[in-house]
Design an enzyme around this catalytic site. Sequence first.
Site, PDB file in Angstrom:
ATOM      1  N   ASP A   8      54.843  33.079  38.789  1.00  0.00           N
ATOM      2  CA  ASP A   8      56.299  32.933  38.896  1.00  0.00           C
ATOM      3  C   ASP A   8      56.675  32.663  40.350  1.00  0.00           C
ATOM      4  O   ASP A   8      55.799  32.447  41.210  1.00  0.00           O
ATOM      5  CB  ASP A   8      57.031  34.122  38.258  1.00  0.00           C
ATOM      6  N   CYS A  65      52.086  37.242  39.554  1.00  0.00           N
ATOM      7  CA  CYS A  65      53.533  37.379  39.755  1.00  0.00           C
ATOM      8  C   CYS A  65      53.715  38.415  40.853  1.00  0.00           C
ATOM      9  O   CYS A  65      52.798  38.599  41.664  1.00  0.00           O
ATOM     10  CB  CYS A  65      54.267  37.708  38.448  1.00  0.00           C
ATOM     11  N   THR A  67      53.901  41.700  40.702  1.00  0.00           N
ATOM     12  CA  THR A  67      52.974  42.816  40.481  1.00  0.00           C
ATOM     13  C   THR A  67      51.749  42.423  39.661  1.00  0.00           C
ATOM     14  O   THR A  67      50.773  43.180  39.625  1.00  0.00           O
ATOM     15  CB  THR A  67      53.677  43.932  39.691  1.00  0.00           C
ATOM     16  N   HIS A  98      32.951  44.652  30.314  1.00  0.00           N
ATOM     17  CA  HIS A  98      33.159  45.577  29.193  1.00  0.00           C
ATOM     18  C   HIS A  98      34.257  45.134  28.224  1.00  0.00           C
ATOM     19  O   HIS A  98      34.135  45.347  27.020  1.00  0.00           O
ATOM     20  CB  HIS A  98      33.521  46.969  29.723  1.00  0.00           C
ATOM     21  N   HIS A 133      29.921  47.045  23.778  1.00  0.00           N
ATOM     22  CA  HIS A 133      31.246  46.574  24.207  1.00  0.00           C
ATOM     23  C   HIS A 133      31.805  45.546  23.230  1.00  0.00           C
ATOM     24  O   HIS A 133      33.014  45.439  23.051  1.00  0.00           O
ATOM     25  CB  HIS A 133      31.165  45.991  25.620  1.00  0.00           C
TER      26      HIS A 133
END
Length: 148
Positions: A8, A65, A67, A98, A133
């Site tokens: 963004d 972005c 965060t 994993h 996994h």
Amino acid sequence: MKIGIGNDHAAVAMKNEIMEYVSELGHEVVNFGTDTTDSCDYPEYGEKVGRAVVNKDVDFGILICGTGVGISLSANKVHGVRAAVCSEPVTARLVRAHNNANIIAFGERIVGIEMAKSIVKTFLETEFEGGRHQRRVDLMMEIEGKNR
Ligand code: RB5
């Protein structure tokens, strides 16, 4: 590999540096925008990269972005996406090894450029381990199937 990247307005500068870095690592980069700092809505770019990954137009995705959270949450709404937010390379390795994450996300307001490069390099160099996994990833994706 072919790597899709999206961001963004909060992450244009970091996206540009990461695109260059991913090319230097020998990958092809597909830029899904945005390319201006005009305010925009991160779900649009999370969805674009998420769809490109699921449709196999690209092998993996990178989302940035402020965060890394909003854009990864948005991508995760596309069925088949496993987008993980990371702020250091140990987690970047483990989400590939994993969780078989197919998109890595981070925040320009959270990590510096060298840390971001380290996250990206580690993510792209790590293989899914499969085995136990795989069972857990299958169970995770079954939840998605039950909630279409
Ligand atoms: C934009 O201001 C900011 O909210 C966005 O980049 C992101 O951090 C959201 O999760």
